[in-house]
Scaffold this motif. Structure first.
Motif, PDB file in Angstrom:
ATOM      1  N   VAL A   1       0.887  -1.141   0.188  1.00 45.05           N
ATOM      2  CA  VAL A   1       0.053  -0.041   0.001  1.00 45.05           C
ATOM      3  C   VAL A   1       0.821   1.128  -0.003  1.00 45.05           C
ATOM      4  O   VAL A   1       0.458   2.202  -0.576  1.00 45.05           O
ATOM      5  N   GLY A   2       1.960   1.353   0.745  1.00 45.16           N
ATOM      6  CA  GLY A   2       2.830   2.332   0.684  1.00 45.16           C
ATOM      7  C   GLY A   2       3.567   2.510  -0.641  1.00 45.16           C
ATOM      8  O   GLY A   2       3.578   3.607  -0.872  1.00 45.16           O
ATOM      9  N   CYS A   3       3.940   1.447  -1.559  1.00 43.16           N
ATOM     10  CA  CYS A   3       4.446   1.795  -2.603  1.00 43.16           C
ATOM     11  C   CYS A   3       3.323   2.371  -3.555  1.00 43.16           C
ATOM     12  O   CYS A   3       3.727   3.306  -4.264  1.00 43.16           O
ATOM     13  N   VAL A   4       2.143   1.641  -3.545  1.00 44.83           N
ATOM     14  CA  VAL A   4       1.038   2.208  -4.404  1.00 44.83           C
ATOM     15  C   VAL A   4       0.873   3.744  -4.150  1.00 44.83           C
ATOM     16  O   VAL A   4       0.584   4.671  -5.008  1.00 44.83           O
ATOM     17  N   MET A   5       0.888   4.121  -2.843  1.00 48.50           N
ATOM     18  CA  MET A   5       0.884   5.541  -2.514  1.00 48.50           C
ATOM     19  C   MET A   5       2.009   6.499  -3.204  1.00 48.50           C
ATOM     20  O   MET A   5       1.637   7.684  -3.514  1.00 48.50           O
ATOM     21  N   GLN A   6       3.134   5.779  -2.867  1.00 49.05           N
ATOM     22  CA  GLN A   6       4.215   6.587  -3.594  1.00 49.05           C
ATOM     23  C   GLN A   6       4.111   6.756  -5.171  1.00 49.05           C
ATOM     24  O   GLN A   6       4.256   7.756  -5.421  1.00 49.05           O
ATOM     25  N   PHE A   7       3.850   5.735  -5.790  1.00 49.50           N
ATOM     26  CA  PHE A   7       3.502   5.672  -7.099  1.00 49.50           C
ATOM     27  C   PHE A   7       2.679   6.723  -7.504  1.00 49.50           C
ATOM     28  O   PHE A   7       2.768   7.572  -8.278  1.00 49.50           O
ATOM     29  N   PHE A   8       1.292   6.620  -6.875  1.00 52.93           N
ATOM     30  CA  PHE A   8       0.311   7.669  -7.167  1.00 52.93           C
ATOM     31  C   PHE A   8       0.530   8.947  -6.947  1.00 52.93           C
ATOM     32  O   PHE A   8       0.450   9.987  -7.796  1.00 52.93           O
ATOM     33  N   MET A   9       1.137   9.300  -5.692  1.00 52.37           N
ATOM     34  CA  MET A   9       1.294  10.694  -5.318  1.00 52.37           C
ATOM     35  C   MET A   9       2.426  11.275  -6.170  1.00 52.37           C
ATOM     36  O   MET A   9       2.606  12.505  -6.745  1.00 52.37           O
ATOM     37  N   SER A  10       3.440  10.527  -6.309  1.00 50.21           N
ATOM     38  CA  SER A  10       4.497  11.322  -7.003  1.00 50.21           C
ATOM     39  C   SER A  10       4.310  11.569  -8.494  1.00 50.21           C
ATOM     40  O   SER A  10       4.637  12.429  -9.075  1.00 50.21           O
ATOM     41  N   LEU A  11       3.704  10.492  -9.074  1.00 49.77           N
ATOM     42  CA  LEU A  11       3.105  10.930 -10.499  1.00 49.77           C
ATOM     43  C   LEU A  11       2.040  12.109 -10.572  1.00 49.77           C
ATOM     44  O   LEU A  11       2.228  12.995 -11.328  1.00 49.77           O
ATOM     45  N   GLY A  12       1.113  12.161  -9.581  1.00 44.67           N
ATOM     46  CA  GLY A  12       0.173  13.080  -9.569  1.00 44.67           C
ATOM     47  C   GLY A  12       0.808  14.164  -9.228  1.00 44.67           C
ATOM     48  O   GLY A  12       0.184  15.554 -10.054  1.00 44.67           O
TER      49      GLY A  12
ATOM     50  N   HIS B   1      -2.559   5.488 -14.601  1.00 43.75           N
ATOM     51  CA  HIS B   1      -1.119   4.922 -14.692  1.00 43.75           C
ATOM     52  C   HIS B   1      -0.975   4.141 -13.418  1.00 43.75           C
ATOM     53  O   HIS B   1      -0.440   3.019 -13.577  1.00 43.75           O
ATOM     54  N   THR B   2      -1.376   4.330 -12.115  1.00 42.35           N
ATOM     55  CA  THR B   2      -1.234   3.633 -11.063  1.00 42.35           C
ATOM     56  C   THR B   2      -2.208   2.466 -11.080  1.00 42.35           C
ATOM     57  O   THR B   2      -1.785   1.280 -10.727  1.00 42.35           O
ATOM     58  N   ALA B   3      -3.471   2.647 -11.373  1.00 40.03           N
ATOM     59  CA  ALA B   3      -4.207   1.576 -11.564  1.00 40.03           C
ATOM     60  C   ALA B   3      -3.608   0.367 -12.630  1.00 40.03           C
ATOM     61  O   ALA B   3      -3.772  -0.753 -12.358  1.00 40.03           O
ATOM     62  N   TYR B   4      -2.978   0.938 -13.670  1.00 40.81           N
ATOM     63  CA  TYR B   4      -2.478  -0.097 -14.497  1.00 40.81           C
ATOM     64  C   TYR B   4      -1.095  -0.716 -14.296  1.00 40.81           C
ATOM     65  O   TYR B   4      -0.819  -1.611 -14.196  1.00 40.81           O
ATOM     66  N   GLY B   5      -0.314   0.424 -13.846  1.00 46.44           N
ATOM     67  CA  GLY B   5       1.218   0.040 -13.458  1.00 46.44           C
ATOM     68  C   GLY B   5       1.198  -0.757 -12.383  1.00 46.44           C
ATOM     69  O   GLY B   5       2.135  -1.714 -12.229  1.00 46.44           O
ATOM     70  N   MET B   6       0.313  -0.722 -11.392  1.00 50.33           N
ATOM     71  CA  MET B   6       0.457  -1.451 -10.101  1.00 50.33           C
ATOM     72  C   MET B   6      -0.254  -2.697 -10.306  1.00 50.33           C
ATOM     73  O   MET B   6      -0.260  -3.527  -9.334  1.00 50.33           O
ATOM     74  N   SER B   7      -1.327  -3.045 -11.305  1.00 53.38           N
ATOM     75  CA  SER B   7      -1.857  -4.104 -11.559  1.00 53.38           C
ATOM     76  C   SER B   7      -1.000  -5.030 -12.292  1.00 53.38           C
ATOM     77  O   SER B   7      -1.515  -6.348 -12.729  1.00 53.38           O
ATOM     78  N   LEU B   8       0.258  -4.730 -12.813  1.00 61.54           N
ATOM     79  CA  LEU B   8       0.976  -5.729 -13.745  1.00 61.54           C
ATOM     80  C   LEU B   8       1.428  -6.905 -12.772  1.00 61.54           C
ATOM     81  O   LEU B   8       1.723  -6.802 -11.623  1.00 61.54           O
TER      82      LEU B   8
END
Length: 325
Positions: free
Chosen positions: A108-119, A172-179
């Motif tokens: 979850v922490g990784c998802v949040m970093q991915f999402f927030m940094s891109l956003g 991007h987060t929805a797709y990138g983190m679902s790989l």
């Protein structure tokens, strides 16, 4: 409805891949250089504190001082909020990983970093372009500036920046983190930045990388071109000002924004648009470190030290009546 659908996709991605990643990722970072980790722990801690103080001061001063209730400082407040959020998203986890052998981060922490940094990155790209437009209107159309930039306009521009930035990030987060990662949970970076995070995927991501490149052109190159054109017009107008004091003031204000833009876009273009494997992973990490640490520090310094209005507001805030003398 589309935004809610994207949020649902993001939730599904987290549920599916949380189990496949073992519930956590390993951020390799600089673990192969223990001596460097000790140095970075001190440097990053200092930078984080300075960023909190500098950007926090700009936010407080811009809100409390009536003389700074202008479009320029409204946008600058949003820029400071972005920098604070970005640093807070990444730095605490970095400090935790640097101080000991544990290099893990929860899924979850990784998802949040991915999402927030891109956003936040996308939001800043668009916001800097709107700030350039504001400077163009103030310099090239001074008599019509208040009509061009009334409150509802710059509120809408700021809202559009956040919407575009985080709309892109949700997708991007929805797709990138679902790989699928097939149990590969090593990320060769110090935070869950998009490119290193999708790299361990065990399916072909060539097409997705092309999509990322196209989106980078839209969110990075197009705003940068808009900024260049805006400042070309500003330079042409300023050169026609007869008063040397007027030219100095105009170049001083616009020069601050250009300095921020230069630092931000130089590193951003390298991170997202450089040719594949141009340099080593260590070089990529240091460029990313510069991108994440330096702009949040220099933004408040540049906008306050080079601006009389900001310095005067800070003196009035902290010195009270003495600051008005």
């Amino acid at each position: 409805m589309a935004f809610i659908f994207y949020l649902y996709l993001l939730y599904e991605a987290m549920e599916i891949n949380n189990a496949s990643a073992g519930g956590y990722f390993i951020l390799v970072g600089f673990s192969d250089q223990p001596w460097l980790e000790e140095v970075l722990l001190l440097i990053i801690s200092v930078f984080y504190i300075l960023s909190l103080v500098g950007n926090g001061t700009i936010i407080v001063v811009s809100q409390l001082d009536p003389q700074l209730h202008t479009p320029m400082y409204f946008f600058l407040t949003h820029l400071s909020i972005i920098d604070l959020c970005h640093m807070t998203t990444i730095v605490p986890q970095m400090l935790f990983n640097l101080q000991g052998p544990d290099k893990s981060i929860s899924y979850v922490g990784c998802v949040m970093q991915f999402f927030m940094s891109l956003g936040l990155g996308g939001t800043e790209c668009v916001l800097l372009a709107f700030m350039a437009y504001d400077r163009y209107a103030a310099t090239c159309q001074p008599l019509h500036y208040m009509n061009i930039m009334p409150p509802h306009i710059y509120y809408s521009l700021a809202g559009a920046s956040w919407t575009i930035g985080f709309g892109n990030s949700v997708a991007h987060t929805a797709y990138g983190m679902s790989l699928p990662r097939c149990g590969h949970n090593m990320i060769h970076h110090f935070y869950c930045e998009s490119a290193p995070t999708i790299q361990p995927a065990c399916e072909d991501i060539t097409t997705y990388k092309k999509v990322i490149f196209v989106v980078s052109i839209i969110l990075i190159v197009l705003p940068l071109l808009f900024i260049v054109v805006s400042y070309g017009c500003i330079t042409w107008t300023v050169m026609g000002i007869k008063s040397s004091e007027g030219r100095k003031k105009a170049f001083g204000t616009c020069g601050s924004h250009l300095t921020v833009v230069s630092f931000f876009y130089t590193t951003l273009i390298y991170i997202y648009m450089k040719p594949k494997q141009t340099f080593s992973q260590d070089v990529d990490k240091f460029v990313a470190l510069f991108y994440n640490l330096v702009p949040p520090i220099i933004n408040p310094l540049i906008y306050t030290l080079r601006n009389k209005d900001a310095k005067g507001a800070i003196r009035r805030l902290f010195l009270g009546k003495k600051g008005r003398k």
